[in-house]
Design an enzyme around this catalytic site. Structure first.
Site, PDB file in Angstrom:
ATOM      1  N   ARG A 104       0.840  -1.196   0.000  1.00  0.00           N
ATOM      2  CA  ARG A 104       0.000   0.000   0.000  1.00  0.00           C
ATOM      3  C   ARG A 104       0.873   1.243   0.000  1.00  0.00           C
ATOM      4  O   ARG A 104       1.784   1.359   0.807  1.00  0.00           O
ATOM      5  CB  ARG A 104      -0.902   0.013   1.240  1.00  0.00           C
ATOM      6  CG  ARG A 104      -2.140  -0.781   1.015  1.00  0.00           C
ATOM      7  CD  ARG A 104      -3.123  -0.676   2.157  1.00  0.00           C
ATOM      8  NE  ARG A 104      -4.174  -1.641   1.904  1.00  0.00           N
ATOM      9  CZ  ARG A 104      -5.242  -1.385   1.170  1.00  0.00           C
ATOM     10  NH1 ARG A 104      -5.425  -0.197   0.638  1.00  0.00           N
ATOM     11  NH2 ARG A 104      -6.138  -2.324   0.965  1.00  0.00           N
ATOM     12  N   THR A 108      -1.156   7.545  -0.522  1.00  0.00           N
ATOM     13  CA  THR A 108      -2.518   7.445  -1.072  1.00  0.00           C
ATOM     14  C   THR A 108      -3.318   6.309  -0.427  1.00  0.00           C
ATOM     15  O   THR A 108      -4.540   6.262  -0.551  1.00  0.00           O
ATOM     16  CB  THR A 108      -2.463   7.171  -2.583  1.00  0.00           C
ATOM     17  OG1 THR A 108      -1.870   5.884  -2.788  1.00  0.00           O
ATOM     18  CG2 THR A 108      -1.662   8.219  -3.316  1.00  0.00           C
ATOM     19  N   ASP A 200       3.711 -13.166  13.031  1.00  0.00           N
ATOM     20  CA  ASP A 200       3.916 -12.800  11.624  1.00  0.00           C
ATOM     21  C   ASP A 200       4.275 -14.047  10.839  1.00  0.00           C
ATOM     22  O   ASP A 200       5.358 -14.623  11.008  1.00  0.00           O
ATOM     23  CB  ASP A 200       5.033 -11.747  11.520  1.00  0.00           C
ATOM     24  CG  ASP A 200       5.172 -11.236  10.088  1.00  0.00           C
ATOM     25  OD1 ASP A 200       5.488 -12.045   9.202  1.00  0.00           O
ATOM     26  OD2 ASP A 200       4.970 -10.030   9.870  1.00  0.00           O
ATOM     27  N   ASP A 203       7.622 -13.865   8.729  1.00  0.00           N
ATOM     28  CA  ASP A 203       8.831 -13.941   9.549  1.00  0.00           C
ATOM     29  C   ASP A 203       9.059 -15.356  10.073  1.00  0.00           C
ATOM     30  O   ASP A 203      10.192 -15.843  10.118  1.00  0.00           O
ATOM     31  CB  ASP A 203       8.729 -12.966  10.740  1.00  0.00           C
ATOM     32  CG  ASP A 203       8.957 -11.520  10.316  1.00  0.00           C
ATOM     33  OD1 ASP A 203       9.505 -11.303   9.228  1.00  0.00           O
ATOM     34  OD2 ASP A 203       8.564 -10.615  11.083  1.00  0.00           O
TER      35      ASP A 203
END
Length: 209
Positions: A104, A108, A200, A203
């Protein structure tokens, strides 16, 4: 209308407990994710159409069933989705694999594709988008949108763990997409991590921090 399927087979639940455990190291984590992906693939493909063919056994000729030409495409979302793809390919070796990488834009907040490489015939394939964690649902929704823009018609989403927030986002933005989870967890925390989750996934799969 897309449905949510929680694949709570005992073997999936058992292996998922070790995947969640913080004491499970990278090698074992990777192997377990691979195994759970294979078990989930078994459930996701339950409704694939069959057709009749004739073969010869060592004893006689017989009519039997094989998969009808419905082609599968596996689309891992980079990078964590890669950890679930090998297990799927073991079970469905004829599947083609495409890759979608998105991030992302911090200004914006719109998705930016940094890598996308897909089978040329995605419009003919039953696509399974793969990402271990369905947290906010942002990247999965963006990846599905990218596939639809390129002509994909039949899309399923496969994740190890989902949060209610991510499930709702996909149902709202892509009501035609079925979601397959090994577990639906409680919520997202203030950092958008799934609770209780598994940390995660990228990870833990690749040994990075």
């Amino acid at each position: 209308m897309g449905n949510v399927h929680v694949l709570d087979h005992p073997l999936i639940q058992h292996k998922l407990s070790y995947i969640r455990d913080k004491n499970t190291g990278t090698k074992e984590f990777r192997e377990l994710v691979d195994e759970v992906a294979m078990l989930m693939a078994f459930e996701i493909t339950r409704d694939l159409p069959l057709e009749e063919t004739t073969i010869e056994t060592p004893v006689t000729t017989m009519k039997t069933k094989v998969l009808a030409g419905k082609k599968i495409g596996l689309i891992p979302i980079l990078r964590a989705g890669l950890g679930m793809t090998d297990g799927m390919v073991k079970l469905i070796p004829a599947a083609k694999v495409g890759h979608v990488g998105l991030y992302r834009d911090p200004e914006t907040l719109k998705p930016v594709e940094y890598y996308i490489k897909l089978p040329s015939d995605i419009h003919e394939r039953e696509l399974i988008v793969i990402d271990p964690m369905l947290a906010t649902g942002g990247s999965a929704s963006d990846a599905i949108e990218s596939l639809k823009k390129r002509g994909a018609k039949n899309i399923r989403l496969m994740c190890l763990i989902g949060a209610p927030e991510g499930v709702e986002k996909i149902k709202n933005e892509h009501p035609d997409v079925d979601i397959y989870l090994a577990a639906l967890d409680e919520k997202l925390d203030e950092h958008a991590y799934i609770v209780p989750g598994l940390g995660d996934a990228g990870d833990r799969l690749f040994g990075t921090k």
